[in-house]
Design a protein around this motif. Sequence first.
Motif, PDB file in Angstrom:
ATOM      1  N   UNK A  10       0.823  -1.196   0.000  1.00 39.66           N
ATOM      2  CA  UNK A  10       0.000   0.000   0.000  1.00 39.66           C
ATOM      3  C   UNK A  10       0.860   1.250   0.000  1.00 39.66           C
ATOM      4  N   UNK A  11       0.390   2.248  -0.713  1.00 39.22           N
ATOM      5  CA  UNK A  11       1.000   3.569  -0.665  1.00 39.22           C
ATOM      6  C   UNK A  11       0.137   4.370   0.304  1.00 39.22           C
ATOM      7  N   UNK A  12       0.777   4.972   1.276  1.00 41.72           N
ATOM      8  CA  UNK A  12       0.049   5.622   2.357  1.00 41.72           C
ATOM      9  C   UNK A  12       0.310   7.118   2.369  1.00 41.72           C
ATOM     10  N   UNK A  13      -0.753   7.865   2.505  1.00 38.84           N
ATOM     11  CA  UNK A  13      -0.674   9.321   2.579  1.00 38.84           C
ATOM     12  C   UNK A  13      -0.920   9.965   1.232  1.00 38.84           C
ATOM     13  N   UNK A  14      -1.674  11.059   1.254  1.00 36.90           N
ATOM     14  CA  UNK A  14      -2.034  11.711  -0.008  1.00 36.90           C
ATOM     15  C   UNK A  14      -0.820  12.250  -0.750  1.00 36.90           C
ATOM     16  N   UNK A  15       0.184  12.708  -0.033  1.00 34.46           N
ATOM     17  CA  UNK A  15       1.380  13.235  -0.694  1.00 34.46           C
ATOM     18  C   UNK A  15       2.107  12.124  -1.456  1.00 34.46           C
ATOM     19  N   UNK A  34      -9.114   4.424   0.574  1.00 34.19           N
ATOM     20  CA  UNK A  34      -9.779   4.333   1.859  1.00 34.19           C
ATOM     21  C   UNK A  34      -8.895   4.944   2.934  1.00 34.19           C
ATOM     22  N   UNK A  35      -9.523   5.232   4.059  1.00 32.30           N
ATOM     23  CA  UNK A  35      -8.814   5.834   5.173  1.00 32.30           C
ATOM     24  C   UNK A  35      -8.484   4.765   6.209  1.00 32.30           C
ATOM     25  N   UNK A  36      -7.255   4.788   6.681  1.00 30.49           N
ATOM     26  CA  UNK A  36      -6.838   3.951   7.800  1.00 30.49           C
ATOM     27  C   UNK A  36      -6.188   4.899   8.797  1.00 30.49           C
ATOM     28  N   UNK A  37      -6.746   4.929   9.995  1.00 28.34           N
ATOM     29  CA  UNK A  37      -6.259   5.846  11.030  1.00 28.34           C
ATOM     30  C   UNK A  37      -6.200   7.277  10.491  1.00 28.34           C
ATOM     31  N   UNK A  38      -7.264   7.668   9.777  1.00 29.58           N
ATOM     32  CA  UNK A  38      -7.411   9.027   9.243  1.00 29.58           C
ATOM     33  C   UNK A  38      -6.341   9.378   8.202  1.00 29.58           C
ATOM     34  N   UNK A  39      -5.810   8.361   7.508  1.00 33.73           N
ATOM     35  CA  UNK A  39      -4.787   8.574   6.482  1.00 33.73           C
ATOM     36  C   UNK A  39      -5.180   7.802   5.224  1.00 33.73           C
ATOM     37  N   UNK A  40      -5.093   8.462   4.065  1.00 31.92           N
ATOM     38  CA  UNK A  40      -5.411   7.797   2.805  1.00 31.92           C
ATOM     39  C   UNK A  40      -4.454   6.639   2.545  1.00 31.92           C
ATOM     40  N   UNK A  41      -5.027   5.581   1.952  1.00 34.54           N
ATOM     41  CA  UNK A  41      -4.221   4.410   1.631  1.00 34.54           C
ATOM     42  C   UNK A  41      -4.793   3.767   0.375  1.00 34.54           C
TER      43      UNK A  41
END
Length: 94
Positions: A27-32, A57-64
Amino acid sequence: MSIDAILQKHATTQSLTDRFLTEPQTYIKGSKAIAEYLGMSQPTLLKLIHAGDLPAFLVANRLQISKSLLDVWLLYRQLEAMNAALGEPARPMP
């Protein structure tokens, strides 16, 4: 050469589908990080997600987003552009 001929010749879609279904997901995590991977700005990324054009989707309020899914999405976008250049009708993403 049509898109169908290209896909049949290289079986690109099938190999990406196989990879998506069989390999462990990265997974790539975070919008940046996602925006950088796709080569677009964060606002453009968020517009695509909010419009439903890009699944995330959000995991712990972070896009993934799954890297394999992003690769398939990028391939589809490239095929869309090639179809448009050839004057062929667009196809819905499977």
